[in-house]
Design a protein around this motif. Structure first.
Motif, PDB file in Angstrom:
ATOM      1  N   ASN A 101      -8.558  10.160  -2.740  1.00  0.00           N
ATOM      2  CA  ASN A 101      -8.712  10.936  -1.507  1.00  0.00           C
ATOM      3  C   ASN A 101      -8.764  12.444  -1.765  1.00  0.00           C
ATOM      4  OD1 ASN A 101      -8.473   8.554   0.118  1.00  0.00           O
ATOM      5  ND2 ASN A 101      -6.266   8.607  -0.217  1.00  0.00           N
ATOM      6  N   SER A 150       0.846  -1.192   0.000  1.00  0.00           N
ATOM      7  CA  SER A 150       0.000   0.000   0.000  1.00  0.00           C
ATOM      8  C   SER A 150       0.885   1.247   0.000  1.00  0.00           C
ATOM      9  CB  SER A 150      -0.914   0.005   1.234  1.00  0.00           C
ATOM     10  OG  SER A 150      -1.705   1.165   1.266  1.00  0.00           O
ATOM     11  N   ASP A 157       0.724   5.862  -0.979  1.00  0.00           N
ATOM     12  CA  ASP A 157      -0.007   7.042  -1.421  1.00  0.00           C
ATOM     13  C   ASP A 157       0.756   7.707  -2.565  1.00  0.00           C
ATOM     14  OD1 ASP A 157      -2.019   6.818   0.540  1.00  0.00           O
ATOM     15  OD2 ASP A 157      -0.713   7.769   2.021  1.00  0.00           O
ATOM     16  N   ARG A 172      -7.753   1.526  -5.882  1.00  0.00           N
ATOM     17  CA  ARG A 172      -7.181   2.867  -5.851  1.00  0.00           C
ATOM     18  C   ARG A 172      -8.250   3.799  -5.309  1.00  0.00           C
ATOM     19  NH1 ARG A 172      -6.471   3.824 -10.714  1.00  0.00           N
ATOM     20  NH2 ARG A 172      -7.910   5.529 -11.151  1.00  0.00           N
ATOM     21  N   TYR A 179      -5.234  12.928  -5.380  1.00  0.00           N
ATOM     22  CA  TYR A 179      -4.461  12.282  -4.316  1.00  0.00           C
ATOM     23  C   TYR A 179      -5.057  10.893  -4.087  1.00  0.00           C
ATOM     24  CZ  TYR A 179      -2.623  16.952  -3.382  1.00  0.00           C
ATOM     25  OH  TYR A 179      -2.020  18.178  -3.509  1.00  0.00           O
ATOM     26  N   CYS A 180      -4.221   9.865  -4.260  1.00  0.00           N
ATOM     27  CA  CYS A 180      -4.738   8.494  -4.263  1.00  0.00           C
ATOM     28  C   CYS A 180      -3.995   7.598  -3.274  1.00  0.00           C
ATOM     29  CB  CYS A 180      -4.616   7.878  -5.658  1.00  0.00           C
ATOM     30  SG  CYS A 180      -5.421   8.842  -6.959  1.00  0.00           S
ATOM     31  N   THR A 181      -4.686   6.591  -2.793  1.00  0.00           N
ATOM     32  CA  THR A 181      -4.078   5.516  -2.015  1.00  0.00           C
ATOM     33  C   THR A 181      -4.215   4.224  -2.811  1.00  0.00           C
ATOM     34  OG1 THR A 181      -4.602   6.553   0.113  1.00  0.00           O
ATOM     35  CG2 THR A 181      -4.152   4.193   0.131  1.00  0.00           C
TER      36      THR A 181
END
Length: 235
Positions: A150, A110, A112, A147, A124-126
């Motif tokens: 955020n 995982s 960011d 994905r 903005y993604c995780t």
């Protein structure tokens, strides 16, 4: 059904045999599967999440609700398609992730990062990944992951910060800010409620674990948001 004709010596049909099979149960199961797939897609869309399935042999991805593919669930993407969308400063992060996939490491992953979508907008993604199929040698055959975008939450946090600064000088602004938060809380809350319902409707261990991870992630976001609100209320 199956129809069989029996003929006599004169090649005249003397008997007709009809075999019928009751497929009601299998059809009901098929209908239920279709419903569950539709529920999953709806929950993914409502939670602002993109689902991906990576084939280690072809090194291609199939996605659901992915803006990078133009939300075309039938399109097959490559790692290069994704790399082109990575914000330039986050390319090293993506390189580590790509190496993880190439090495077929049997562990979750995982991180960011920021992505530039086809319309030019910055998000903005995780990224979360988990081995889904593993061979006898422990090498991963397929990964699945999500994905989470955020961006809206980041904007919410920015608005929280700005509103908090203003609220220090005016109690009236603080009250107005807290009233608006009821709307902002719904974003992670919808994800928690949606995937909690899905969690109850599946017995697949892998799916339950994935849904649990999403619920935990959005619970953390919700707690952080509520914490910021409570901090502001103390001013």
């Amino acid at each position: 059904g199956i129809v069989k004709y029996l003929r006599d010596d004169a090649e005249t049909v003397s008997k007709i045999i009809l075999l019928m099979t009751d497929i009601t149960q299998s059809q009901l199961l098929k209908d239920e599967l279709v419903k569950n797939i539709e529920k999953t897609k709806y929950a993914i869309q409502a939670s602002n999440i993109s689902f991906w399935d990576y084939d280690c042999y072809t090194r291609t991805l199939k996605t659901i609700n992915d803006p990078i593919s133009g939300f075309n669930d039938d399109e097959i993407l490559s790692g290069e398609d994704y790399r082109k969308c990575v914000f330039v400063e986050d390319l090293p992060k993506y390189a580590f992730f790509s190496q993880y996939l190439l090495n077929r490491e049997n562990r979750p992953y995982s991180f960011d990062m920021r992505a530039v979508y086809p319309d030019g907008s910055l998000h903005y993604c995780t990224i979360t990944s988990k081995p889904f199929e593993v061979n006898e040698d422990g090498k991963v055959l397929r990964y699945v992951g999500f994905r989470k975008d955020n961006t809206e939450l980041m904007k919410i946090q920015e608005r929280l910060s700005e509103a908090k600064e203003k609220a220090e000088n005016a109690d009236k602004l603080k009250s107005a800010f807290l009233a608006n938060m009821s709307h902002e809380i719904r974003t992670p809350l919808n994800a928690i409620v949606g995937f909690s319902e899905l969690l109850q409707s599946t017995d697949d261990r892998e799916e339950r674990e994935q849904y649990g991870n999403i619920i935990n992630h959005n619970s953390d976001l919700l707690l952080r948001l509520i914490g910021d609100i409570l901090d502001l209320s103390k001013i």
